[in-house]
Design a protein around this motif. Sequence first.
Motif, short mmCIF file in Angstrom:
data_model
loop_
_atom_site.label_atom_id
_atom_site.label_comp_id
_atom_site.label_asym_id
_atom_site.label_seq_id
_atom_site.Cartn_x
_atom_site.Cartn_y
_atom_site.Cartn_z
N ILE A 102 0.86 -1.18 0.00
CA ILE A 102 0.00 0.00 0.00
C ILE A 102 0.89 1.23 0.00
CG2 ILE A 102 -1.83 -1.21 1.23
CD1 ILE A 102 -0.99 0.34 3.75
N LEU A 103 0.29 2.39 -0.25
CA LEU A 103 1.06 3.63 -0.27
C LEU A 103 0.52 4.60 0.76
CD1 LEU A 103 2.92 5.46 -2.82
CD2 LEU A 103 0.94 6.79 -2.05
N TYR A 104 1.42 5.12 1.59
CA TYR A 104 1.07 6.23 2.48
C TYR A 104 1.51 7.52 1.81
CZ TYR A 104 -0.51 3.53 6.48
OH TYR A 104 -1.24 2.72 7.31
N ALA A 105 0.54 8.36 1.45
CA ALA A 105 0.81 9.63 0.78
C ALA A 105 1.02 10.72 1.81
CB ALA A 105 -0.34 9.99 -0.15
N PHE A 106 2.09 11.52 1.62
CA PHE A 106 2.36 12.59 2.57
C PHE A 106 2.51 13.96 1.91
CE2 PHE A 106 6.19 9.74 2.34
CZ PHE A 106 6.91 10.46 1.40
N ASP A 107 2.31 14.04 0.61
CA ASP A 107 2.35 15.35 -0.05
C ASP A 107 1.64 15.25 -1.39
OD1 ASP A 107 2.91 18.05 -0.55
OD2 ASP A 107 4.98 17.87 0.16
N ILE A 108 1.20 16.40 -1.89
CA ILE A 108 0.57 16.48 -3.22
C ILE A 108 1.23 17.63 -3.96
CG2 ILE A 108 -1.34 17.91 -2.34
CD1 ILE A 108 -3.14 16.47 -4.43
N LEU A 109 1.72 17.34 -5.18
CA LEU A 109 2.52 18.30 -5.92
C LEU A 109 1.77 18.94 -7.08
CD1 LEU A 109 5.83 16.22 -6.15
CD2 LEU A 109 4.85 17.45 -4.21
N TYR A 110 0.68 18.32 -7.48
CA TYR A 110 -0.05 18.79 -8.65
C TYR A 110 -1.50 18.34 -8.50
CZ TYR A 110 -1.04 19.67 -13.64
OH TYR A 110 -1.55 20.13 -14.81
N LEU A 111 -2.44 19.23 -8.87
CA LEU A 111 -3.86 18.88 -8.76
C LEU A 111 -4.67 19.64 -9.79
CD1 LEU A 111 -6.16 17.40 -7.24
CD2 LEU A 111 -6.28 19.39 -5.72
N ASP A 112 -5.31 18.88 -10.69
CA ASP A 112 -6.26 19.42 -11.67
C ASP A 112 -5.76 20.69 -12.36
OD1 ASP A 112 -8.20 17.54 -11.78
OD2 ASP A 112 -9.50 18.45 -10.28
N GLY A 143 -8.12 2.60 1.07
CA GLY A 143 -7.67 1.38 0.40
C GLY A 143 -6.16 1.30 0.34
N ALA A 144 -5.65 1.10 -0.87
CA ALA A 144 -4.21 0.92 -1.05
C ALA A 144 -3.46 2.25 -1.11
CB ALA A 144 -3.94 0.12 -2.32
N ILE A 145 -4.17 3.37 -1.17
CA ILE A 145 -3.55 4.69 -1.02
C ILE A 145 -4.19 5.35 0.20
CG2 ILE A 145 -3.24 6.98 -2.01
CD1 ILE A 145 -3.09 5.77 -4.73
N ARG A 146 -3.37 5.65 1.19
CA ARG A 146 -3.86 6.19 2.45
C ARG A 146 -3.09 7.45 2.82
NH1 ARG A 146 -3.83 0.45 5.87
NH2 ARG A 146 -4.86 -0.79 4.23
N LEU A 147 -3.71 8.26 3.66
CA LEU A 147 -3.08 9.48 4.14
C LEU A 147 -2.10 9.16 5.26
CD1 LEU A 147 -3.06 12.66 4.14
CD2 LEU A 147 -4.79 12.48 5.96
N SER A 148 -0.88 9.67 5.13
CA SER A 148 0.08 9.60 6.23
C SER A 148 -0.27 10.72 7.20
CB SER A 148 1.51 9.76 5.70
OG SER A 148 2.44 9.72 6.77
#
Length: 360
Positions: free
Chosen positions: A150-160, A185-190
């Motif tokens: 799974i992936l723990y996401a801790f930042d967002i660099l680009y959106l729409d 699911g397999a992508i979760r917030l850190s």
Amino acid sequence: MAKVPRSPPRSKPLLGHDNGQLQSSPIRKRNRAQPQLLFDPMPDRVEPALAALKAKAPAGNFGWEIKWDGYRLAVHIEPKGVRLLTRGGYNWVDRFPAIAEAARELGPATMILDGEAVMLDEQGRSGFNLLQASLGADGRKSGNLTSPAILYAFDILYLDGHDLRGLDYQERRHLLEDALAGHEGAIRLSEEVDADPSALLEHACRLGVEGIVGKNRDSKYRSGRTGDWVKLKCVSSEGFMIVGYEPSNGAHGGFASLLLAAYKGNDLIYVGSVGTGFKESQTLQLRKMMDKLLWKRRQPPVPYSGKHQVIWLQPTLIAEVEFRAWTTDGKLRHPAYKGLREVQDNADVYRIKDGDDEGA
């Protein structure tokens, strides 16, 4: 009697013409399957921001979270599909199908998420060796290797259509939380932990977690090790170059220990050996790999004054090694092998700096 639906009104005339009045075309609904108009071009690849190792938490407006132990990934959700890019720029979408499918479910929005692919144990702790085991023996067996990571996401660099790297981290964090709301699911917030970093680190170490990461809430997203992100570790774990091995006297034909090196300036120097943390299957697999990398020069790849028999190797393989501290003569104290890093992961080899025991 049910009302008959009215036909959509035609556009009002706009301009006069010799042959009559011109009318605008009827307004049609946007086809959601078509890509959205991008205001900022989506970067093809972004070099990741890296956390600098610190002995204690710095002053400032930092947010703190658990340090995940796995593979760093950039998740690109694009109009043409999904890419999972490693630090080396390789697309591992086929190796992490669960993460890829979860990314598709986040669409049709376009975005780039920064996170860590991990495998968790029964207590919810991530482990690099668990991730490697999920991919086979150090991820190097032939065939189509996939992992249920799974992936723990801790930042967002680009959106729409918007490049977010110029925003402060706390603003990006709000957008990340909103983008992942309701997704478990397999992508979760850190998740950030609202606690004093010293107390949080003590608690993390007690639970057997590798450490914690702090991010300056007022910082932009800058690639490399800038000091905007810092890490505090319970136990040090770094990448070291394998430069040789001590043959084993056992019947299985593996090895007794691996000889390790780190960079000091542009030169590799010997920093000790590791002989624990291996499974029998790993030693046999590693021995086969190393015997294809034999050093054929008279002088060894690093200065060495030891008395043991050593089979020297071309400095190619990078081992992830956990250790407690450094000895006074510059060797690793209580090292344990965790696994092999891969070229595609673009792993760092530890760099020793004069007067700096934190490395690079």
